[in-house]
Structures are given as C-alpha cells and as structure tokens.
Scaffold this motif. Structure first.
Motif, PDB file in Angstrom:
ATOM      1  N   ALA A 291     -37.886  39.537  43.886  1.00  0.00           N
ATOM      2  CA  ALA A 291     -36.437  39.655  44.770  1.00  0.00           C
ATOM      3  C   ALA A 291     -35.832  38.400  45.064  1.00  0.00           C
ATOM      4  CB  ALA A 291     -36.904  40.696  45.930  1.00  0.00           C
TER       5      ALA A 291
ATOM      6  N   SER B 125     -42.418  43.881  48.006  1.00  0.00           N
ATOM      7  CA  SER B 125     -40.976  43.875  47.779  1.00  0.00           C
ATOM      8  C   SER B 125     -40.240  42.409  47.201  1.00  0.00           C
ATOM      9  CB  SER B 125     -40.400  43.676  49.277  1.00  0.00           C
ATOM     10  OG  SER B 125     -40.750  42.734  49.959  1.00  0.00           O
TER      11      SER B 125
ATOM     12  N   ARG C  15     -41.106  44.994  38.542  1.00  0.00           N
ATOM     13  CA  ARG C  15     -40.214  44.732  39.489  1.00  0.00           C
ATOM     14  C   ARG C  15     -39.931  43.135  39.536  1.00  0.00           C
ATOM     15  NH1 ARG C  15     -40.506  46.590  45.743  1.00  0.00           N
ATOM     16  NH2 ARG C  15     -40.304  48.411  44.575  1.00  0.00           N
TER      17      ARG C  15
ATOM     18  N   VAL D 228     -45.542  50.080  32.648  1.00  0.00           N
ATOM     19  CA  VAL D 228     -44.893  50.000  33.889  1.00  0.00           C
ATOM     20  C   VAL D 228     -43.883  49.014  33.869  1.00  0.00           C
ATOM     21  CG1 VAL D 228     -45.510  49.045  36.207  1.00  0.00           C
ATOM     22  CG2 VAL D 228     -47.074  50.606  35.105  1.00  0.00           C
ATOM     23  N   ARG D 229     -42.618  49.423  34.505  1.00  0.00           N
ATOM     24  CA  ARG D 229     -41.405  48.297  34.534  1.00  0.00           C
ATOM     25  C   ARG D 229     -41.686  47.636  35.590  1.00  0.00           C
ATOM     26  NH1 ARG D 229     -36.084  51.019  32.641  1.00  0.00           N
ATOM     27  NH2 ARG D 229     -37.554  51.514  31.048  1.00  0.00           N
TER      28      ARG D 229
ATOM     29  N   ARG E  71     -47.906  45.112  43.824  1.00  0.00           N
ATOM     30  CA  ARG E  71     -46.389  45.405  44.007  1.00  0.00           C
ATOM     31  C   ARG E  71     -46.075  45.124  45.335  1.00  0.00           C
ATOM     32  NH1 ARG E  71     -42.687  49.412  40.679  1.00  0.00           N
ATOM     33  NH2 ARG E  71     -43.222  47.602  39.333  1.00  0.00           N
TER      34      ARG E  71
ATOM     35  N   HIS F  61     -47.817  48.870  46.699  1.00  0.00           N
ATOM     36  CA  HIS F  61     -48.848  49.605  45.742  1.00  0.00           C
ATOM     37  C   HIS F  61     -49.599  48.789  45.200  1.00  0.00           C
ATOM     38  CE1 HIS F  61     -46.732  53.270  46.227  1.00  0.00           C
ATOM     39  NE2 HIS F  61     -45.414  52.649  46.040  1.00  0.00           N
TER      40      HIS F  61
END
Lengths: 294, 359
Positions: free
Chosen positions: A200, A36, A197, A194-195, A34, A182
């Motif tokens: 971005a 950003s 992400r 797990v949703r 994970r 993570h």
C-alpha cells in the motif's frame, strides 16, 4: 566447490555456516503474512527447526496469527509481533490449545540477518518460545545461538521496508500498531492462486487527504448518474414506485460513497461520528421504502 | 391498543409459536447465563456452525424463494429482483478490486444494517401477533414500540461503535465509527423509557379492561432485549442470535408458503399436503442456503482471492440483498399479504375449528 555447484546450492536455499555451505530444503508450505502494507511470503526450514516450523504452520492454519500485531518495530533491528494471546481478536479455546512452549532449536545454519524469521522468547527461559516471533531487519550476529531462526523472507522485501518505515510507537494520537490481518500456510500451488496484495502506498484516508479521491468514488458517481438517467428516460413509462426506487438506489450509492470517505476520518471528530451514525440509521429507514407502493 | 377479537392468534399453537418467536431465546439465555460469562467456547461455535446449515442459511434462501419462485413475483418487484442484485454484484466486484478502500465499508454497512433488519422483523412480528389477536395499535403505541425495538439496536450499535477498535468479519477488517459514549447512554435511556411506557400501557390496559394482553405480542421485543442488551457479556449466547432470528422468520415464511401453495394448487387441507410441501420447501431452502453461503464464496475465491475475504464480502452481499427483499415482500399493509399472514396451521392440516379449539 565450483561456481556451478555453488549456484545450485544457493538455488536450493543454501546458507553459510561456519564457512561451509549446507543445502536447505524449505517446507513445501510457505507462510504468507498479509498486512495492510502488503503481503510477505516466508520459506520455512524444518531441517533446521522442525518443532518451530511445525508449530508456526499449525498456528497459521488455525488462524492464531490473524490480528496479531507488531508490538516492536525497531528499524535496522527487528519487527516483533505480540504474543497470540494479546492479539486484537480473542482466541478460541481450541486455538489456545495449539500454543505450546517450544524447546530451543538454536542453529548456526540460519544466521540472524535481514529477512530472517526468528522466534521470540523470554530472555531467561530458553524453552519459553510460543507464538511471538520477529523479522530481522538487519544483520544481528548477537542474536545467533540465543534465538531460534526458522524461516526466511522469500517475497515482499518492499512490504518489509514499508513496515520498517512506519514503526508506530505507542503514544497519544499515534496510529494503532500494524497488524497481521491473516497468516496463511500455503503450498506453492495455492500460493500462486492467491492474488497478492500490492504494497500500500498510503492508507485510504491519506490518499483522500492528499486531495486525490480514490478511483472507486468515480465509479460510484457513474452509477449514480446511471440511475438518474434511467429514471429520466423511463419517466413516461414507469410507475412512481419504480422511479422512487431508482431514486433510492442513487441515494444509496451516494450515501455509501460518503460513508466510505468519511468513516476513516470520523475518529477524533465526535460530532462527525454522531452525524454518520444518525445518517446511517436514516438511510436504513429510507431503504425500507424501496420499491414500496406508498 | 384496542381489542377486537382473539381467535387464530397462533400460526401452529401456543407452545410452538411461543418457542419459535422467543421461547428458545429466553430458555437459551437462562441456560447460558447459568453457566456464567466467559469467552466464546468451542461447543457454541460448533453447535452454531451446524445450525446455520438447517436454520440460518435456509432463512435467507426462503426470502429468495419467495421472491423468485414465480414470474408474477419478479414482475411485481423488478428492481428488487433484477436491478438490485446487479448493483450488489457491482459492489462485490468493487470490494475485490479495492480491498482496502471499499470492502471494509461494504462489510461494515452490512454489519450495522443486520441488527437493524432484526429489529424490523421484531417490530413486524409484534404487530403481526397484535393483529392476529385482534388488537389495533394506535400511532402513539406504535411509536413507543418502535422506539423500544429500534432503540435496543441503536444502543447496541452505539456501544460497539464507541471504541477505536477494528472489527473482523471473516477475512475483512473494518473500523469502528468512534461514536462518543454519551450516544450509547442516550440510546439506553430511550430504551428504558419506551420499555417503561409499554409496561405502563399493558398494566393500565389490564386494570381498566380486566384482561391481559397475549404475551406473544411482546415476546419478540423481549427476546430482542436479551439479544442486543442483556447478553452483552455472554458471547456463547450471542453466537446464536442469528439462529433465533432465523427461527422466527422460518415459522412465518413456512406457514405463508403452505397457505399460498394451497391456494395456488387448490389442494385440500390434509396432513399429507403439509408434510410434502414442508419437506419440499425445507429441502429447497437448505440447498439454496448452502448455495448462497457455501458455494458462492468459494466461486469467488476460485478467481484467486483468499477464501476468508471472499466469504466476508459475498456473505455481506447476500445479506444486504436479503434486507432489501425482506423489506419489499413483508409489508403487512400489502393487501395480498394480509390474508395469508392470518393463516392457522389447522386450516392447512385439515383440522376443524372445534378440534383446534379443543387442542
């Protein structure tokens, strides 16, 4: 080999090696990174590099990769992480104990091509791989047989592209390197739960700077309006203490919205930081009077 | 400080009050500094991890217990009891939806507020023991004491926030403010000036009136100086700061709970009363703490979010709520609180004043 068998092998994760196809079975657990920029999911292949896969999974489970950053992103070549010992957060002693030198498990089954996970090592010491790894960003046959590949990108190509587009070279005024927030070792069931992400599009600050206030600011304004309206509607029935508390809730909501908008842009503006610091202390002092009699 | 009387200074007795209010902090500091500075070690995280179940988490639960245990309490503070949890729940939802734009600042708000909250308790304890000692604190003395106590908080926060680093609270990362370093220097100077003024005041008082002030009055501020300033290089110590804070809280909350329960039920002072009510209160708060800190994050994670992140967000929410509730229910100026906070353990145990004095 007929086309049906070929398709079946590819579905199992078959890979070209010396002109032949070898069916590969990925480990039941996937490695989720994970950042950003979004989530990337990797399949790991213990058949090819059992010791590397075991160590990477163990390190991920122990949180060793959390806050490890990409120290070298070379578009078209590799995105390489730092050693876990150099990560942003200090390692706990029991995490340190898990980091062990790995013997080479060079293979031809998983060639260095885009999306492959490969373990970094000292160029002169084949058994020096420990925790630093890299994601291959383009075909790199020159790395085959010199570094151990052990996994492959399964989901998150768009995230990998976003990382490649933002290499973040160190220097004055440069953004800090991109971190792995993570790393999780998850079985397929847990992975589904797990949703993920989404990638971005831009950092929060960039969105604000572009003149588009984030959606949550609208929510904060709605909440402020609600508190203001509530105070107005109950003004003839409520005590001054209740009205004061509603005023403080409105203040808190507004102050928090300002806080979240300003903090990302405070760095580089020392007086802005000082103002936020002082205002935060003032806010706490004010909240201490919440629903107080006098 | 004007001296009035000096009976009933301690909730239990000098030793127990001393240890819980700051003695454990002082001795812990002595031991850990003797071991030397270094990274946080496994024994500290393991021990800290065990203590949260029986001390830290119950202390949060004790606040909720005190507010929500009766309808009159809820009716007395309706916004704190009902509206505020809804607002905070909204913030939790917003944190889960806007994980990058909202959650980091929600968690940061908690992280900065937490030591401020510690400071509020420290000041409150100091004033409480001053009152129990029969000392009247004039506004100037209060200002100096507040400057010292809140100055240690501001000093620590200014130091932490002066870098460009990221912090992590469970699964949530948040940025520093980038406060200039001179702010920390200024805060440090304020602490030392205020500390010096306190020492001068105590020494002058002792010389003029030929008596020493009870050390416990200033024990909590001294302990806080260790927590926030002196222990900076000892992460094995800072691991336990929330535990020290919770210990202080539980002493006062426990004594108050017993006193109020005794008044409500017209029970007679007796060891059995103390034992049964203490066990009941502690069990309820251990269960409540586990619910708040263990079950709630897992419920949020069951919605499909990573546990580390939901833990960070939910724990921040629970603690922000705690800061509000504490601010509301522990007003020393509240006349309903003035009598219970003067409770002595001997009144609950059934010990006579003479026995208590002899002990």
């Amino acid at each position: 080999m007929n086309s049906l068998a070929l398709a079946a092998l590819l579905a199992l994760g078959a890979h070209a090696a010396d002109g032949t196809l070898t069916p590969l079975t990925p480990a039941p657990e996937r490695l989720l990174l994970r950042t950003s920029k979004g989530d990337m999911v990797f399949a790991l292949y213990p058949d090819v590099a059992p010791k590397h896969v075991a160590q990477v999974l163990a390190l991920a489970k122990a949180g060793v990769f959390d806050s490890v950053y990409f120290e070298r992103v070379l578009p078209g070549f590799i995105a390489q992480t730092c050693r876990a010992q150099n990560r942003t957060l200090p390692l706990y002693p029991d995490q340190l104990k898990l980091i062990k030198p790995l013997p080479p498990e060079f293979n031809k089954t998983l060639p260095h091509r885009r999306g492959m996970l490969s373990m970094n090592r000292h160029p002169d010491k084949p058994d020096s791989a420990e925790s630093s790894f890299f994601i291959v960003l383009g075909d790199q046959p020159g790395l085959n047989g010199r570094y151990t590949t052990f996994g492959e990108l399964e989901r998150g190509e768009d995230v990998l592209r976003a990382i490649e587009r933002d290499p973040r070279k160190p220097g004055p005024g440069a953004l800090p390197p991109l971190e792995i927030e993570h790393a999780l070792a998850l079985d397929p069931t847990a992975l589904k739960a797990v949703r993920s992400r989404p990638p971005a599009a831009a950092a929060p600050l960039a969105a604000t700077a572009a003149g588009r206030p984030p959606l949550w600011t609208a929510a904060a304004l709605v909440v402020m309006c609600l508190f203001g309206s509530a105070a107005f509607l109950i003004r003839n029935h409520a005590s001054t203490r209740t009205l004061g508390a509603l005023g403080l809730l409105s203040t808190l909501t507004g102050a928090f919205a300002l806080y979240a908008l300003w903090v990302p842009s405070a760095k580089g503006h020392p007086w802005g930081s000082v103002a936020i610091f002082a205002a935060t202390l003032g806010l706490f002092k004010l909240m201490n009077r919440f629903e107080a009699s006098r | 400080m004007t001296e009035h009387r000096h009976d009933g200074l301690y909730f239990v007795n000098a030793w127990i009050d001393f240890m819980l209010i700051g003695g454990v902090s002082l001795f812990g500091y002595a031991i850990i500094t003797a071991l030397g500075p270094g990274p946080r070690e496994a024994w500290a995280t393991s021990l800290g991890g065990m203590l949260v179940w029986v001390v830290n988490w119950p202390h949060f639960s004790a606040t909720n217990f005190r507010l929500y245990r009766s309808r009159p309490n809820v009716a007395q503070f309706p916004l704190t009891a009902i509206a505020l949890p809804l607002v905070i729940l909204g913030a939790v939802a917003a944190s889960l939806v806007w994980q990058d734009a909202f959650a980091p600042y929600f968690v940061k708000l908690y992280a900065v507020w937490s030591p401020y909250h510690f400071s509020g308790q420290t000041l409150g304890l100091s004033l409480l023991y001053a009152r129990r000692a029969g000392l009247t604190v004039d506004p100037k003395e209060r200002l100096v004491l507040s400057t010292f106590v809140f100055g240690t908080f501001a000093w620590m926060i200014a130091r932490l926030e002066s870098g460009a680093q990221m912090f992590v609270y469970h699964g949530v990362r948040y940025p520093s403010l980038g406060v200039p370093e001179w702010v920390a220097t200024l805060m440090g100077a304020a602490v030392w000036v205020a500390g010096g003024l306190i020492v001068v005041r105590v020494v002058l008082g002792a010389l003029k009136k030929r008596r020493t002030y009870p050390p416990i009055v200033l024990l909590a501020p001294a302990a806080q100086l260790l927590w926030f300033v002196a222990a900076r290089a000892y992460p094995n110590y800072t691991e336990f700061v929330p535990f020290f804070h919770a210990l202080q809280y539980l002493l006062v909350a426990w004594a108050l709970q017993l006193k109020e329960r005794m008044d409500e039920t017209d029970a007679r002072p007796a060891p059995e009363f103390v034992a049964v009510e203490s066990a009941r209160w502690l069990a309820a708060n251990i269960a409540g703490g586990a619910m708040l800190f263990y079950v709630f994050p897992r419920l949020a994670a069951a919605c499909g979010y990573p546990l580390a992140m939901t833990t960070g967000i939910v724990l921040a929410a629970v603690q922000i709520h705690h800061f509000f509730v504490d601010g509301v229910i522990w007003k020393l100026r509240d006349t309903r609180l003035a009598s219970p906070v003067h409770v002595r353990f001997s009144e609950l145990w059934g010990e006579s004043r003479a026995e208590a004095a002899a002990r």
